[in-house]
Design an enzyme around this catalytic site. Structure first.
Site, mmCIF file in Angstrom:
data_model
loop_
_atom_site.group_PDB
_atom_site.id
_atom_site.type_symbol
_atom_site.label_atom_id
_atom_site.label_comp_id
_atom_site.label_asym_id
_atom_site.label_seq_id
_atom_site.Cartn_x
_atom_site.Cartn_y
_atom_site.Cartn_z
ATOM 1 N N GLU A 115 0.820 -1.208 0.000
ATOM 2 C CA GLU A 115 0.000 0.000 0.000
ATOM 3 C C GLU A 115 0.858 1.264 0.000
ATOM 4 O OE1 GLU A 115 -2.077 -2.826 3.014
ATOM 5 O OE2 GLU A 115 -0.096 -2.601 2.075
ATOM 6 N N CYS A 143 -2.585 -2.741 7.374
ATOM 7 C CA CYS A 143 -2.171 -2.667 8.772
ATOM 8 C C CYS A 143 -2.346 -1.238 9.270
ATOM 9 C CB CYS A 143 -0.722 -3.109 8.911
ATOM 10 S SG CYS A 143 0.460 -1.957 8.180
ATOM 11 N N CYS A 146 -0.299 1.392 7.223
ATOM 12 C CA CYS A 146 -0.866 1.659 5.907
ATOM 13 C C CYS A 146 -2.195 2.395 6.010
ATOM 14 C CB CYS A 146 -1.024 0.362 5.131
ATOM 15 S SG CYS A 146 0.557 -0.431 4.745
#
Length: 213
Positions: A115, A143, A146
């Site tokens: 990402e 996560c 990101c």
């Protein structure tokens, strides 16, 4: 977080034989229910493809499938390079602005998640650190790092495949994109080509474990 040190297998997150369990299909569930079960420790496997799809219009759903397949191709490139197979693409008005695949090991960069790489690429293309109106497609639930970057980039929507019940920050562990104290809201849809996304991860980690078995 997704780039295990090849010399310290078993110590980092998702290393074979430790935190990463086999992928199994899960019954359809709301994101709130799935996240609650994960936090309670009920769901053992890390990558599970629960379906949390929205009531997207048919045309939007077809676009989601198209761009998620593009992200899956990028994830396969990561696997071929020995990285955890996660791929991402940033799209606006039907045009790809940026792409990325997981690469922390090769880049020696802990932040080089798919990402983040895709967002950096998209910002360079747009010549702007903000990406309003853009959608980020990712094969794995982002996560916390990101998710934070997605908010800072002012991305409008996130579409992802498999849930990550060890580090997911959309709903599985945290709900960063829905945090009411933040000044930007990001809509999100999960479960798009989730089985294919989870299968890539399962195959990768099984191959990593094989020499040790």
């Amino acid at each position: 977080m997704r780039g295990e040190d090849q010399h310290a297998a078993g110590k980092d997150r998702g290393a074979p034989g430790k935190e990463c369990g086999d992928v199994r299909p899960a019954p359809a569930a709301s994101s709130r229910t799935a996240g609650a079960k994960a936090r309670a420790g009920i769901i053992a496997p890390r990558f599970v493809f629960t379906v949390t799809m929205s009531d997207a219009a048919p045309a939007e759903h077809e676009a989601d499938l198209y761009w998620m397949r593009r992200a899956l191709d990028l994830a396969a490139q990561a696997a071929a390079a020995g990285e955890v197979p996660v791929g991402a693409v940033v799209v606006r008005d039907g045009v790809e602005l940026g792409q990325g695949c997981n690469g922390p090991i090769a880049a020696c960069d802990a932040t080089a998640h798919a990402e983040i790489v895709a967002i950096r690429d998209a910002c360079a293309t747009a010549d702007n650190y903000r990406l309003p109106g853009a959608t980020l497609y990712c094969t794995l639930e982002p996560c916390a790092m990101c998710a934070g970057a997605i908010g800072h980039a002012r991305i409008a929507r996130v579409v992802y495949g498999a849930d990550d019940f060890r580090a997911g920050a959309v709903h599985s562990i945290f709900a960063v994109l829905d945090e009411p104290r933040l000044n930007h809201r990001v809509t999100h849809t999960g479960g798009i080509l989730a089985e294919e996304s989870a299968a890539l991860l399962r195959t990768f980690f099984r191959a990593r474990r094989a020499p040790q078995e």
